[in-house]
Motif scaffolding. Structure first.
Motif, PDB file in Angstrom:
ATOM      1  N   GLY A 161       0.822  -1.202   0.000  1.00  0.00           N
ATOM      2  CA  GLY A 161       0.000   0.000   0.000  1.00  0.00           C
ATOM      3  C   GLY A 161       0.857   1.254   0.000  1.00  0.00           C
ATOM      4  N   ILE A 162       0.385   2.278  -0.673  1.00  0.00           N
ATOM      5  CA  ILE A 162       1.061   3.583  -0.690  1.00  0.00           C
ATOM      6  C   ILE A 162       0.027   4.641  -0.335  1.00  0.00           C
ATOM      7  CG2 ILE A 162       2.306   5.284  -2.068  1.00  0.00           C
ATOM      8  CD1 ILE A 162       3.100   2.992  -3.939  1.00  0.00           C
ATOM      9  N   HIS A 163       0.360   5.467   0.647  1.00  0.00           N
ATOM     10  CA  HIS A 163      -0.518   6.595   0.961  1.00  0.00           C
ATOM     11  C   HIS A 163       0.282   7.882   0.851  1.00  0.00           C
ATOM     12  CE1 HIS A 163      -2.404   9.484   3.952  1.00  0.00           C
ATOM     13  NE2 HIS A 163      -3.186   9.476   2.891  1.00  0.00           N
ATOM     14  N   THR A 178       7.264  13.270  -3.432  1.00  0.00           N
ATOM     15  CA  THR A 178       6.948  12.145  -4.321  1.00  0.00           C
ATOM     16  C   THR A 178       8.194  11.341  -4.682  1.00  0.00           C
ATOM     17  OG1 THR A 178       5.158  13.501  -5.216  1.00  0.00           O
ATOM     18  CG2 THR A 178       5.767  11.528  -6.458  1.00  0.00           C
ATOM     19  N   GLU A 179       9.334  12.010  -4.821  1.00  0.00           N
ATOM     20  CA  GLU A 179      10.553  11.283  -5.211  1.00  0.00           C
ATOM     21  C   GLU A 179      10.955  10.226  -4.191  1.00  0.00           C
ATOM     22  OE1 GLU A 179      11.949  15.575  -4.116  1.00  0.00           O
ATOM     23  OE2 GLU A 179      10.283  14.628  -5.191  1.00  0.00           O
ATOM     24  N   LEU A 180      10.626  10.445  -2.915  1.00  0.00           N
ATOM     25  CA  LEU A 180      10.916   9.421  -1.904  1.00  0.00           C
ATOM     26  C   LEU A 180      10.102   8.155  -2.156  1.00  0.00           C
ATOM     27  CD1 LEU A 180      11.196  11.218   1.585  1.00  0.00           C
ATOM     28  CD2 LEU A 180      13.015  10.393   0.084  1.00  0.00           C
ATOM     29  N   PHE A 181       8.855   8.327  -2.548  1.00  0.00           N
ATOM     30  CA  PHE A 181       8.002   7.176  -2.848  1.00  0.00           C
ATOM     31  C   PHE A 181       8.511   6.445  -4.094  1.00  0.00           C
ATOM     32  CE2 PHE A 181       5.335   9.722  -0.113  1.00  0.00           C
ATOM     33  CZ  PHE A 181       4.706   8.775   0.679  1.00  0.00           C
ATOM     34  N   THR A 246      -3.376  -4.698   2.197  1.00  0.00           N
ATOM     35  CA  THR A 246      -2.078  -4.922   1.564  1.00  0.00           C
ATOM     36  C   THR A 246      -1.123  -5.561   2.573  1.00  0.00           C
ATOM     37  OG1 THR A 246      -1.283  -2.691   2.144  1.00  0.00           O
ATOM     38  CG2 THR A 246      -2.436  -2.947   0.031  1.00  0.00           C
ATOM     39  N   THR A 247       0.127  -5.790   2.156  1.00  0.00           N
ATOM     40  CA  THR A 247       1.088  -6.465   3.050  1.00  0.00           C
ATOM     41  C   THR A 247       1.800  -5.492   3.980  1.00  0.00           C
ATOM     42  OG1 THR A 247       2.781  -6.319   1.318  1.00  0.00           O
ATOM     43  CG2 THR A 247       1.482  -8.338   1.430  1.00  0.00           C
ATOM     44  N   LYS A 248       1.971  -4.253   3.533  1.00  0.00           N
ATOM     45  CA  LYS A 248       2.499  -3.174   4.369  1.00  0.00           C
ATOM     46  C   LYS A 248       2.187  -1.859   3.684  1.00  0.00           C
ATOM     47  CE  LYS A 248       7.282  -2.819   2.654  1.00  0.00           C
ATOM     48  NZ  LYS A 248       8.708  -2.898   3.031  1.00  0.00           N
ATOM     49  N   ILE A 249       2.379  -0.762   4.398  1.00  0.00           N
ATOM     50  CA  ILE A 249       2.022   0.547   3.858  1.00  0.00           C
ATOM     51  C   ILE A 249       3.231   1.474   3.883  1.00  0.00           C
ATOM     52  CG2 ILE A 249       0.600   2.620   4.192  1.00  0.00           C
ATOM     53  CD1 ILE A 249      -1.566   0.762   5.367  1.00  0.00           C
ATOM     54  N   LEU A 250       3.470   2.151   2.764  1.00  0.00           N
ATOM     55  CA  LEU A 250       4.438   3.243   2.691  1.00  0.00           C
ATOM     56  C   LEU A 250       3.633   4.527   2.861  1.00  0.00           C
ATOM     57  CD1 LEU A 250       6.464   2.029  -0.441  1.00  0.00           C
ATOM     58  CD2 LEU A 250       6.856   1.465   1.980  1.00  0.00           C
ATOM     59  N   GLY A 251       3.840   5.217   3.985  1.00  0.00           N
ATOM     60  CA  GLY A 251       2.967   6.325   4.331  1.00  0.00           C
ATOM     61  C   GLY A 251       3.642   7.676   4.352  1.00  0.00           C
ATOM     62  N   SER A 252       2.830   8.702   4.572  1.00  0.00           N
ATOM     63  CA  SER A 252       3.279  10.090   4.580  1.00  0.00           C
ATOM     64  C   SER A 252       3.480  10.600   5.996  1.00  0.00           C
ATOM     65  CB  SER A 252       2.251  10.985   3.874  1.00  0.00           C
ATOM     66  OG  SER A 252       2.130  10.637   2.513  1.00  0.00           O
ATOM     67  N   ALA A 253       4.449  11.478   6.153  1.00  0.00           N
ATOM     68  CA  ALA A 253       4.728  12.081   7.451  1.00  0.00           C
ATOM     69  C   ALA A 253       3.550  12.932   7.915  1.00  0.00           C
ATOM     70  CB  ALA A 253       5.982  12.951   7.361  1.00  0.00           C
ATOM     71  N   TYR A 257      -3.774   9.110   8.857  1.00  0.00           N
ATOM     72  CA  TYR A 257      -4.465   8.196   7.945  1.00  0.00           C
ATOM     73  C   TYR A 257      -3.590   6.981   7.629  1.00  0.00           C
ATOM     74  CZ  TYR A 257      -7.285   7.009   3.741  1.00  0.00           C
ATOM     75  OH  TYR A 257      -8.069   6.391   2.793  1.00  0.00           O
ATOM     76  N   SER A 258      -2.315   7.210   7.327  1.00  0.00           N
ATOM     77  CA  SER A 258      -1.395   6.110   7.015  1.00  0.00           C
ATOM     78  C   SER A 258      -1.320   5.128   8.172  1.00  0.00           C
ATOM     79  CB  SER A 258       0.010   6.657   6.727  1.00  0.00           C
ATOM     80  OG  SER A 258       0.029   7.560   5.656  1.00  0.00           O
ATOM     81  N   GLU A 259      -1.120   5.657   9.363  1.00  0.00           N
ATOM     82  CA  GLU A 259      -0.977   4.828  10.557  1.00  0.00           C
ATOM     83  C   GLU A 259      -2.263   4.070  10.871  1.00  0.00           C
ATOM     84  OE1 GLU A 259      -0.912   6.851  14.369  1.00  0.00           O
ATOM     85  OE2 GLU A 259       0.769   5.597  15.003  1.00  0.00           O
ATOM     86  N   THR A 260      -3.398   4.746  10.766  1.00  0.00           N
ATOM     87  CA  THR A 260      -4.671   4.111  11.077  1.00  0.00           C
ATOM     88  C   THR A 260      -4.967   2.974  10.109  1.00  0.00           C
ATOM     89  OG1 THR A 260      -5.517   6.194  11.971  1.00  0.00           O
ATOM     90  CG2 THR A 260      -7.143   4.509  11.405  1.00  0.00           C
TER      91      THR A 260
END
Length: 274
Positions: A161-163, A178-181, A246-253, A257-260
């Motif tokens: 997952g990507i948020h 965005t470049e980090l993602f 998903t199997t894991k999430i790449l989230g935003s600082a 929402y990402s954490e939840t």
């Protein structure tokens, strides 16, 4: 009785409600939750979730016209008119900034709530119980759950997952560019050639960038990323629960929402930031 006014966006309100339920159960206290439609979340509770799976001493209601002048948070917008009513009705009131500060200081919310009439406005997970699974009281309404299932059926065992949070969240924009993602997605592909990704974002521009860069490895909603309508908030809920599958999430600082989304199913959340 505890009277709770959950504040903020979807994830913030879910955290406040879930922790208030845990607090009410541990203190043997009645809980009244008053849900307000406002700029932060312009949608009724029952347009998102089924009735809460809770005991009879815990009730959630949509705010009435009268509630707006008695139980809403006192602020400039309502001329601070609810404050004198709340001072008469409650032994003590804690508003959102103070609730967050007290949470970080390790405040004893259990002792505060026992045998009293108290008021709390919060946007954080201010109280946790070892006896309660996070967010187990929430269930999306049937039509939204059907869409969650439809999207999740496309996943494989390597779907990540990507948020990406944008819009008005300056911290996320600055700290999680965005470049980090893109860098992290490339790393995940190097680790596993079958990796694909479900993207949830409030930025149409980021959708285009990632889909152009990674092609059919990126799955995302075709609906516009609008969060100020009922359909927009329903889409936000669908995406949150889809991310949880998903199997894991790449989230935003600085985005709860990402954490939840990760906490819903107990998966890992990696926050990408400078």
């Amino acid at each position: 009785m505890i009277t709770l006014v959950p504040v903020g966006g979807l994830a913030n309100r879910m955290k406040a409600i879930d922790s208030a339920i845990a607090l009410a159960r541990e203190t043997g206290t009645d809980l009244r939750i008053i849900w307000y439609k406002d700029q932060g979340l312009n949608c009724r509770f029952d347009e998102l979730f089924q009735q809460l799976s809770v005991d009879n001493n815990i009730k959630l209601k949509e705010a009435s016209f009268l509630d707006r002048w008695i139980y809403d948070r006192p602020r400039k917008k309502n001329f601070f008119l609810p404050k004198p009513f709340q001072q008469l009705l409650f032994n003590d009131c804690i508003y959102e900034a103070d609730a967050t500060e007290r949470m970080y200081r390790g405040f004893d919310f259990k002792e505060w709530a026992r045998q009293k009439q108290v008021y709390l406005a919060s946007c954080v997970y201010f109280f946790r119980s070892d006896n309660k699974k996070l967010f187990d009281v929430f269930a999306p309404i049937a039509s939204l759950q059907e869409e969650i299932n439809r999207r999740s059926a496309l996943f494989n065992e390597h779907t990540i997952g990507i948020h990406i949070r944008r819009t008005d969240n300056i911290a996320s924009i600055n700290e999680s560019p965005t470049e980090l993602f893109i860098e992290e997605i490339n790393k995940e592909i190097d680790r596993c050639s079958d990796a694909n990704f479900y993207l949830a974002t409030d930025s149409e521009e980021d959708k285009k960038i990632l889909m152009t860069t990674f092609g059919n490895r990126i799955m995302t909603s075709g609906k516009p990323a609008v969060r100020n309508s009922v359909s927009g908030m329903q889409e936000a809920l669908i995406e949150m629960y889809t991310l949880a599958n998903t199997t894991k999430i790449l989230g935003s600082a600085k985005s709860s929402y990402s954490e939840t989304a990760a906490q819903l199913s107990g998966i890992k959340c990696v926050i990408l930031k400078r």
